[in-house]
Design an enzyme around this catalytic site. Sequence first.
Site, PDB file in Angstrom:
ATOM      1  CG  HIS A  17      -0.274  -0.093   2.549  1.00 54.51           C
ATOM      2  ND1 HIS A  17      -0.442  -1.151   3.413  1.00 54.51           N
ATOM      3  CD2 HIS A  17       0.583   0.744   3.172  1.00 54.51           C
ATOM      4  CE1 HIS A  17       0.271  -0.945   4.507  1.00 54.51           C
ATOM      5  NE2 HIS A  17       0.910   0.187   4.380  1.00 54.51           N
TER       6      HIS A  17
HETATM    7  P1  TYD Z   1      -1.873  -2.739   7.608  1.00 53.17           P
HETATM    8  O1  TYD Z   1      -1.218  -1.413   7.731  1.00 53.17           O
HETATM    9  O2  TYD Z   1      -2.873  -2.939   6.494  1.00 53.17           O
HETATM   10  O3  TYD Z   1      -0.742  -3.846   7.562  1.00 53.17           O
HETATM   11  P2  TYD Z   1      -0.117  -4.697   6.353  1.00 53.17           P
HETATM   12  O4  TYD Z   1      -0.252  -3.848   5.116  1.00 53.17           O
HETATM   13  O5  TYD Z   1       1.273  -4.980   6.767  1.00 53.17           O
HETATM   14  O6  TYD Z   1      -0.950  -5.944   6.284  1.00 53.17           O
HETATM   15  O7  TYD Z   1      -2.560  -3.084   8.995  1.00 53.17           O
HETATM   16  C1  TYD Z   1      -3.175  -4.325   9.243  1.00 53.17           C
HETATM   17  C2  TYD Z   1      -4.378  -4.077  10.139  1.00 53.17           C
HETATM   18  O8  TYD Z   1      -3.970  -3.495  11.374  1.00 53.17           O
HETATM   19  C3  TYD Z   1      -5.403  -3.141   9.519  1.00 53.17           C
HETATM   20  O9  TYD Z   1      -6.688  -3.660   9.801  1.00 53.17           O
HETATM   21  C4  TYD Z   1      -5.239  -1.849  10.271  1.00 53.17           C
HETATM   22  C5  TYD Z   1      -4.660  -2.264  11.603  1.00 53.17           C
HETATM   23  N1  TYD Z   1      -3.727  -1.262  12.164  1.00 53.17           N
HETATM   24  C6  TYD Z   1      -4.122  -0.482  13.229  1.00 53.17           C
HETATM   25  O10 TYD Z   1      -5.254  -0.588  13.733  1.00 53.17           O
HETATM   26  N2  TYD Z   1      -3.224   0.435  13.744  1.00 53.17           N
HETATM   27  C7  TYD Z   1      -1.982   0.584  13.225  1.00 53.17           C
HETATM   28  O11 TYD Z   1      -1.176   1.427  13.725  1.00 53.17           O
HETATM   29  C8  TYD Z   1      -1.580  -0.216  12.093  1.00 53.17           C
HETATM   30  C9  TYD Z   1      -0.214  -0.091  11.462  1.00 53.17           C
HETATM   31  C10 TYD Z   1      -2.487  -1.138  11.611  1.00 53.17           C
END
Ligand code: TYD
Length: 140
Positions: A55
Amino acid sequence: MTQRSVNECRIIDLPKISDSRGNLTFIENSNHIPFDIKRVYYLYDVPGGSDRGSHAHRNLHQFIIAMSGSFDVVLDDGRQKKRFQLNRSHYGLYVCPMMWRYLDNFSSGSVCLALVSEKYIEDDYIREYDTYLSAVREDA
Ligand code: TYD
């Protein structure tokens, strides 16, 4: 908004105090990294071979450190891609806003620490690569 370049992203070496008891590294807001830290998150127990974080963020500045083990961070600004291998905890990768990025090649037991400039805001994410490309082309 001016189009961001992957060349703005860079490895930043951190202070390392070493003695017979081991190493100590520290990070001060705006002093060692180019933004104030508002949030910290970390990835751990990542199964070997998986990848994460496909992303971009509209406004978030990030600093990513391999606290343990190793992994790669791939950055793409819509024109150019760069792969950085992170494997030591006395340096990290500064990632400016509007970079498409993913992490792969996680070694088993690795820990990825991210220091970032804003609280979690889902609207800051761009999760579709086509949407990202349209956004960077609008800025070009
Ligand atoms: P995401 O940033 O989409 O991680 P990746 O791309 O590595 O899979 O985050 C995964 C999930 O965690 C998403 O539902 C959002 C949640 N999240 C939070 O609630 N707070 C945060 O600080 C982060 C980084 C993620």
